[in-house]
Design an enzyme around this catalytic site. Structure first.
Site, PDB file in Angstrom:
ATOM      1  N   ASN A   1       0.878  -1.174   0.000  1.00  0.00           N
ATOM      2  CA  ASN A   1       0.000   0.000   0.000  1.00  0.00           C
ATOM      3  C   ASN A   1       0.914   1.221   0.000  1.00  0.00           C
ATOM      4  O   ASN A   1       1.514   1.567   1.018  1.00  0.00           O
ATOM      5  CB  ASN A   1      -0.891  -0.031   1.248  1.00  0.00           C
ATOM      6  CG  ASN A   1      -1.887   1.115   1.263  1.00  0.00           C
ATOM      7  OD1 ASN A   1      -1.835   2.002   0.419  1.00  0.00           O
ATOM      8  ND2 ASN A   1      -2.782   1.102   2.231  1.00  0.00           N
TER       9      ASN A   1
ATOM     10  N   ARG B   1      -2.463  -2.164  -3.518  1.00  0.00           N
ATOM     11  CA  ARG B   1      -3.699  -1.404  -3.360  1.00  0.00           C
ATOM     12  C   ARG B   1      -3.616  -0.210  -4.308  1.00  0.00           C
ATOM     13  O   ARG B   1      -2.649   0.551  -4.274  1.00  0.00           O
ATOM     14  CB  ARG B   1      -3.815  -0.905  -1.925  1.00  0.00           C
ATOM     15  CG  ARG B   1      -5.021  -0.045  -1.758  1.00  0.00           C
ATOM     16  CD  ARG B   1      -5.095   0.536  -0.370  1.00  0.00           C
ATOM     17  NE  ARG B   1      -6.329   1.294  -0.262  1.00  0.00           N
ATOM     18  CZ  ARG B   1      -6.473   2.347   0.516  1.00  0.00           C
ATOM     19  NH1 ARG B   1      -5.485   2.764   1.267  1.00  0.00           N
ATOM     20  NH2 ARG B   1      -7.613   2.981   0.562  1.00  0.00           N
TER      21      ARG B   1
ATOM     22  N   HIS C   1     -13.096   2.261  -0.442  1.00  0.00           N
ATOM     23  CA  HIS C   1     -13.092   1.185   0.572  1.00  0.00           C
ATOM     24  C   HIS C   1     -13.721  -0.103   0.013  1.00  0.00           C
ATOM     25  O   HIS C   1     -14.208  -0.933   0.778  1.00  0.00           O
ATOM     26  CB  HIS C   1     -13.903   1.574   1.831  1.00  0.00           C
ATOM     27  CG  HIS C   1     -13.315   2.675   2.641  1.00  0.00           C
ATOM     28  ND1 HIS C   1     -14.098   3.653   3.215  1.00  0.00           N
ATOM     29  CD2 HIS C   1     -12.041   2.942   2.990  1.00  0.00           C
ATOM     30  CE1 HIS C   1     -13.328   4.490   3.872  1.00  0.00           C
ATOM     31  NE2 HIS C   1     -12.077   4.088   3.754  1.00  0.00           N
TER      32      HIS C   1
ATOM     33  N   ARG D   1     -12.360  15.017   7.218  1.00  0.00           N
ATOM     34  CA  ARG D   1     -13.128  15.311   5.988  1.00  0.00           C
ATOM     35  C   ARG D   1     -14.573  15.662   6.341  1.00  0.00           C
ATOM     36  O   ARG D   1     -15.146  15.083   7.256  1.00  0.00           O
ATOM     37  CB  ARG D   1     -13.127  14.098   5.058  1.00  0.00           C
ATOM     38  CG  ARG D   1     -11.769  13.812   4.465  1.00  0.00           C
ATOM     39  CD  ARG D   1     -11.758  12.535   3.657  1.00  0.00           C
ATOM     40  NE  ARG D   1     -10.777  11.611   4.192  1.00  0.00           N
ATOM     41  CZ  ARG D   1     -10.640  10.342   3.825  1.00  0.00           C
ATOM     42  NH1 ARG D   1     -11.429   9.840   2.893  1.00  0.00           N
ATOM     43  NH2 ARG D   1      -9.740   9.562   4.369  1.00  0.00           N
TER      44      ARG D   1
ATOM     45  N   GLU E   1      -8.205  -5.860   4.594  1.00  0.00           N
ATOM     46  CA  GLU E   1      -8.020  -5.513   3.178  1.00  0.00           C
ATOM     47  C   GLU E   1      -6.779  -6.186   2.600  1.00  0.00           C
ATOM     48  O   GLU E   1      -6.770  -6.592   1.436  1.00  0.00           O
ATOM     49  CB  GLU E   1      -7.935  -3.985   3.022  1.00  0.00           C
ATOM     50  CG  GLU E   1      -9.266  -3.318   3.318  1.00  0.00           C
ATOM     51  CD  GLU E   1      -9.154  -1.833   3.598  1.00  0.00           C
ATOM     52  OE1 GLU E   1      -9.408  -1.059   2.678  1.00  0.00           O
ATOM     53  OE2 GLU E   1      -8.822  -1.450   4.736  1.00  0.00           O
TER      54      GLU E   1
END
Ligand code: AMP
Length: 397
Positions: A7, A90, A180, A241, A384
């Protein structure tokens, strides 16, 4: 077969080496502050943590250092990098081009470059990771790209279209993509397994609640709607956010302050959310404890979060005409029993009943609904990296 999962961020590289024989994590680690002074590598293997300060001027060097700690010294888990069969990456944005994970070819890289304007902060470092991995491991080791957006490519147009002039979709691909996806896919599939049912037979709402948060409606194993949009700033209030705001707010703020697009993006992505509203922290744990100490703005955040989640859950149940299970995952979803309870309570009319004792559990897959709840309420810790490793294995087998 050993699969390396990568990642890659703009200044960081997270890795995990998984032995697919038993899906055992052999080591994991982080190369931090790539291209910045004070860089380091933290490597975890054999139940120990090894940290060393080391110059990491670029991603290629970070890959080389990662291979060195995996193959040499106390933290070594393989004798040589040739034991690594494939590398799974990823990749944040696959645009409309990728609806599933794919083996990386020159053509794939070129297509990903075309997608970069959609995720300017994420895709360029992801691509850098792909290229550095090719340099370090050579052409013979296959690379696989696993996209955050791919799982949501099954959304119907009525869910992904924005009501802006159609030419903006045609010319600039402006639409909802969702993110996601790897996590929503993993937890929805795992939930079906946990419930002993086939994914095709279930309607599930998956809530990935962490620093970044999103919710998805998964009908028959397919994503049919999700809360994030063209970018990961949409949907729920998050650490820093905004989540959804009236688009007019942005034009109005812009008129009032005259700030540039870049400055506005910074406010919406980095200075808003839990941090912006509380003025205290972007971390849910800090806000839970400040709220308990009576801090009014922390209390407000801790009311906004479950309220917003509840509204998405309700709307997705309506979109699917029913629900069998609601799944919680991510740092907040897996650990905050109070957020889970505040989302699910007062939803009895939809058939949800929380068992407060069961809701205190942690660290494993569990069901916290009462025996007579019509909807199963589940916590499924996300993984993940495992999903990326599984996709990689599947494609290179
Ligand atoms: P993630 O991005 O999935 O790693 O999640 C990070 C978020 O999970 C942060 O806001 C953390 O404060 C939150 N989190 C982690 N542990 C807990 C906990 N025990 N209670 C509440 N929130 C938590």
């Amino acid at each position: 077969m050993k699969i390396l999962v990568i990642n890659c961020g703009s200044s960081s590289l997270k890795y995990q080496l998984v032995d697919m024989n038993g899906e055992v994590v052999l080591c994991k680690g982080l190369c931090d502050r790539i291209g910045i002074d004070g860089s380091s590598i933290t490597h975890k293997a054999h139940g120990k943590e090894f940290k060393k300060e080391v110059a990491l001027p670029d991603h290629s060097e970070a890959f080389s250092q990662m291979v060195a700690v995996m193959t040499e010294g106390e933290g070594a888990v393989v004798a040589d990098k040739s034991e690594i069969t494939a590398v799974g990456h990823r990749v944040v944005h696959g645009g409309e081009k990728f609806s599933a994970s794919t083996i990386v070819t020159d053509e794939v890289i070129a297509t990903l470059e075309e997608c970069s304007p959609l995720a300017p902060l994420h895709n360029p470092p992801n691509l850098q990771g792909l290229q550095s991995a090719r340099q370090v491991f050579g052409d013979k080791v296959p690379q696989v790209a696993v996209f955050d957006t791919a799982f949501h490519q099954t959304m119907p147009a009525k869910a992904y279209m924005y009501a802006v002039p159609y030419e903006y979709y045609e010319k600039y691909a402006i639409r909802r993509y969702g993110f996601h996806g790897t996590s929503h896919r993993y937890v929805s599939a795992r939930a079906a397994e946990f419930l002993g049912k086939k994914p095709e037979d279930l309607k599930i709402v998956t809530c990935h609640l962490g620093n970044g948060s999103s919710i998805a409606a998964v009908n028959g194993g397919k994503s049919v709607d999700t809360s994030m949009g063209l970018t990961p700033v949409a949907g729920l209030i998050m650490g820093t956010r905004t989540g959804d705001v009236d688009p007019g707010v942005i034009c109005y703020m812009n008129d009032l302050t005259g700030k540039s697009g870049g400055d506005m993006s910074n406010i919406l992505n980095k200075q808003s959310g839990f941090l912006g509203v509380s003025g205290l922290s972007s971390d849910a744990r800090d806000l839970e404890s400040a709220a308990a100490d009576g801090n009014a703005r922390a209390q407000l955040v801790m009311e906004m979060l479950p309220y917003q989640i509840k509204k998405f859950v309700g709307s997705y149940i309506a979109a699917m005409n029913g629900v069998d299970a609601v799944v919680f995952t991510g740092g907040i979803g897996e650990n905050s029993s109070s957020v889970r309870a505040n989302v699910c309570k007062e939803m009895e009319f939809l058939g949800m009943k929380v068992d407060d004792e069961k809701n205190k559990k942690r660290g494993e897959d569990f069901d916290f609904s009462t025996d007579d709840s019509k909807v199963r309420l589940l916590v499924i810790p996300t993984d993940e990296e495992l999903m990326i490793a599984r996709d990689t294995l599947e494609l290179v087998k």
